[in-house]
Design a protein around this motif. Structure first.
Motif, PDB file in Angstrom:
ATOM      1  N   VAL A  37      -9.143  -4.835   6.226  1.00  0.00           N
ATOM      2  CA  VAL A  37      -7.540  -4.532   6.604  1.00  0.00           C
ATOM      3  C   VAL A  37      -7.024  -3.663   5.153  1.00  0.00           C
ATOM      4  CG1 VAL A  37      -5.205  -5.176   6.661  1.00  0.00           C
ATOM      5  CG2 VAL A  37      -6.998  -6.044   8.028  1.00  0.00           C
ATOM      6  N   ILE A  38      -7.431  -4.396   3.831  1.00  0.00           N
ATOM      7  CA  ILE A  38      -7.047  -3.768   2.772  1.00  0.00           C
ATOM      8  C   ILE A  38      -7.620  -2.496   2.374  1.00  0.00           C
ATOM      9  CG2 ILE A  38      -7.208  -4.166   0.184  1.00  0.00           C
ATOM     10  CD1 ILE A  38      -7.173  -7.370   0.742  1.00  0.00           C
ATOM     11  N   LEU A  39      -8.867  -2.318   2.948  1.00  0.00           N
ATOM     12  CA  LEU A  39      -9.522  -1.086   2.643  1.00  0.00           C
ATOM     13  C   LEU A  39      -9.111   0.011   3.545  1.00  0.00           C
ATOM     14  CD1 LEU A  39     -11.881   0.100   1.094  1.00  0.00           C
ATOM     15  CD2 LEU A  39     -13.327  -0.267   2.988  1.00  0.00           C
ATOM     16  N   THR A  40      -8.540  -0.468   4.729  1.00  0.00           N
ATOM     17  CA  THR A  40      -8.065   0.642   5.642  1.00  0.00           C
ATOM     18  C   THR A  40      -6.543   1.184   5.127  1.00  0.00           C
ATOM     19  OG1 THR A  40      -9.082  -0.648   7.525  1.00  0.00           O
ATOM     20  CG2 THR A  40      -7.233   1.076   8.015  1.00  0.00           C
ATOM     21  N   LEU A  41      -5.853   0.166   4.407  1.00  0.00           N
ATOM     22  CA  LEU A  41      -4.606   0.731   3.753  1.00  0.00           C
ATOM     23  C   LEU A  41      -4.693   1.728   2.908  1.00  0.00           C
ATOM     24  CD1 LEU A  41      -2.616  -2.750   4.055  1.00  0.00           C
ATOM     25  CD2 LEU A  41      -2.253  -0.755   5.511  1.00  0.00           C
ATOM     26  N   PHE A  42      -5.934   1.423   1.649  1.00  0.00           N
ATOM     27  CA  PHE A  42      -5.960   2.355   0.831  1.00  0.00           C
ATOM     28  C   PHE A  42      -6.788   3.573   1.371  1.00  0.00           C
ATOM     29  CE2 PHE A  42      -7.065  -1.444  -2.413  1.00  0.00           C
ATOM     30  CZ  PHE A  42      -5.641  -1.532  -2.844  1.00  0.00           C
ATOM     31  N   TYR A  43      -7.259   3.475   2.237  1.00  0.00           N
ATOM     32  CA  TYR A  43      -8.089   4.788   2.705  1.00  0.00           C
ATOM     33  C   TYR A  43      -6.816   5.703   2.960  1.00  0.00           C
ATOM     34  CZ  TYR A  43     -10.813   7.844   5.569  1.00  0.00           C
ATOM     35  OH  TYR A  43     -11.613   8.972   6.065  1.00  0.00           O
ATOM     36  N   PHE A  44      -5.689   5.068   3.968  1.00  0.00           N
ATOM     37  CA  PHE A  44      -5.056   6.009   4.339  1.00  0.00           C
ATOM     38  C   PHE A  44      -3.782   6.255   3.506  1.00  0.00           C
ATOM     39  CE2 PHE A  44      -6.983   5.027   8.420  1.00  0.00           C
ATOM     40  CZ  PHE A  44      -7.213   6.254   9.065  1.00  0.00           C
ATOM     41  N   ARG A  45      -3.771   5.602   2.141  1.00  0.00           N
ATOM     42  CA  ARG A  45      -2.799   6.055   1.286  1.00  0.00           C
ATOM     43  C   ARG A  45      -3.203   6.323  -0.027  1.00  0.00           C
ATOM     44  NH1 ARG A  45      -0.601   5.514   5.038  1.00  0.00           N
ATOM     45  NH2 ARG A  45       1.592   4.173   5.666  1.00  0.00           N
TER      46      ARG A  45
END
Length: 334
Positions: free
Chosen positions: A183-191
């Motif tokens: 979840v954290i990595l996905t947020l970083f990826y799109f931000r």
């Protein structure tokens, strides 16, 4: 420099082989517990030279598709700093595979790829290459979450609870950890662009930010294209395992292959490997622990893991070594 060299020698030539030997001994003991392991070994050899050989050839062809998709991913992102043809990108990916083969956790992959870029653009390219890896990692982790849920629901529950309770425990722990980090990595990826702007506000980070500012050019369309290609590449991996499990007489359905292999890839992405030989040992060990929930042919599981390792890593590394030799010859002529 001498200290770093000594540490590298220690990791690759001392600690790595020791860890591999320990893993190999554990696997050997498991193999002996398989009643018909001699017959399974003979079957595996007959499959290589017999009527099933075409599946090995197809797995080799899929290796080219695998690295071709990775080359296309890298070409898309690297065009933010320098235009490369698909062939150049493919060569860079193979060269990166060669250097990754001899470095802990495959960190040499980044260095190998940027050899094909102009000198002033190489540092910026590292951050873009990391984004490529992040996209593949996201697919691996989310697929791995689905794989863990599948194993817990449809795996050999008697084996899990009676003979391998430790496997059930680490699957549960792995599930919670993976969900949180994914979840954290996905947020970083799109931000990514937002992260760059946040770093720009810190005075001490002005120089490092100048190298990653190129990430602001990666819009949502590009990021989704990277993810789409990562999904396709992941599907190629699953297809290779499905073919080779069939070759080596491991009786698993397509769904069982997808579920078990997704967990294998997830664990491989988390467990640190200090040398290439330990990576093979880890692949063997994880493969046995996971796939035996559906089939007890340990010999076939070992043969499949070895074949995948040779096809997807050893052969590309050999190709990349020839390309590195070509780079050196070209530079000497200049």
């Amino acid at each position: 420099m001498t200290t770093n060299k000594n540490i590298k020698i220690l990791l690759n030539y001392v600690i790595g082989p020791v860890v591999f030997c320990l893993l190999a001994w554990s696997i050997y003991r498991q193999l002996l517990r398989q009643n018909n392991w001699q017959q399974s070994l003979q079957h595996a050899w007959r499959a290589i030279i017999g009527a099933e050989a075409w599946k090995l050839v197809l797995a080799l062809v899929l290796m080219l598709a695998n690295w071709g998709l990775e080359a296309r991913k890298w070409q898309i992102v690297i065009n933010r700093v320098q235009h490369l043809s698909f062939i150049q990108s493919w060569k860079a990916v193979f060269t990166g595979t060669t250097l990754a083969f001899f470095t802990p956790n495959r960190i040499g992959e980044y260095m190998g790829r940027i050899l094909y870029l102009d000198e002033g653009k190489r540092v910026k390219a590292i951050s873009l290459t990391i984004v490529c890896s992040m996209g593949q990692l996201l697919v691996t982790w989310w697929a791995g979450i689905g794989g863990i849920l599948y194993l817990k629901a449809y795996g050999n529950t008697e084996l899990l609870h009676t003979f391998a309770p430790h496997t059930l425990l680490w699957l549960t722990m792995l599930l919670y950890f993976t969900v949180a980090v994914a979840v954290i990595l996905t947020l970083f990826y799109f931000r990514l662009a937002g992260l760059v702007r946040w770093f720009e506000k810190v005075p001490r980070l002005q120089k490092p930010v100048s190298y990653i500012r190129v990430l602001e050019s990666l819009n949502a369309t590009i990021l989704f294209r990277i993810l789409s290609l990562s999904v396709l590449r992941y599907s190629v991996f699953i297809g290779q395992y499905y073919l080779l499990f069939d070759v080596f007489d491991v009786h698993v359905t397509a769904t069982q292959v997808a579920g078990s292999v997704s967990v294998i890839f997830l664990v491989l992405s988390i467990v640190p490997t200090i040398a290439v030989i330990t990576e093979l040992g880890v692949r063997w060990k994880i493969g046995i622990e996971v796939v035996q929930l559906f089939d007890s042919n340990i010999t076939g599981i070992l043969a499949t893991s070895l074949a995948i390792w040779i096809i997807n890593l050893v052969i590309p590394a050999l190709i990349g070594s020839l390309l590195i030799l070509g780079i050196k010859i070209f530079n000497n002529r200049k």
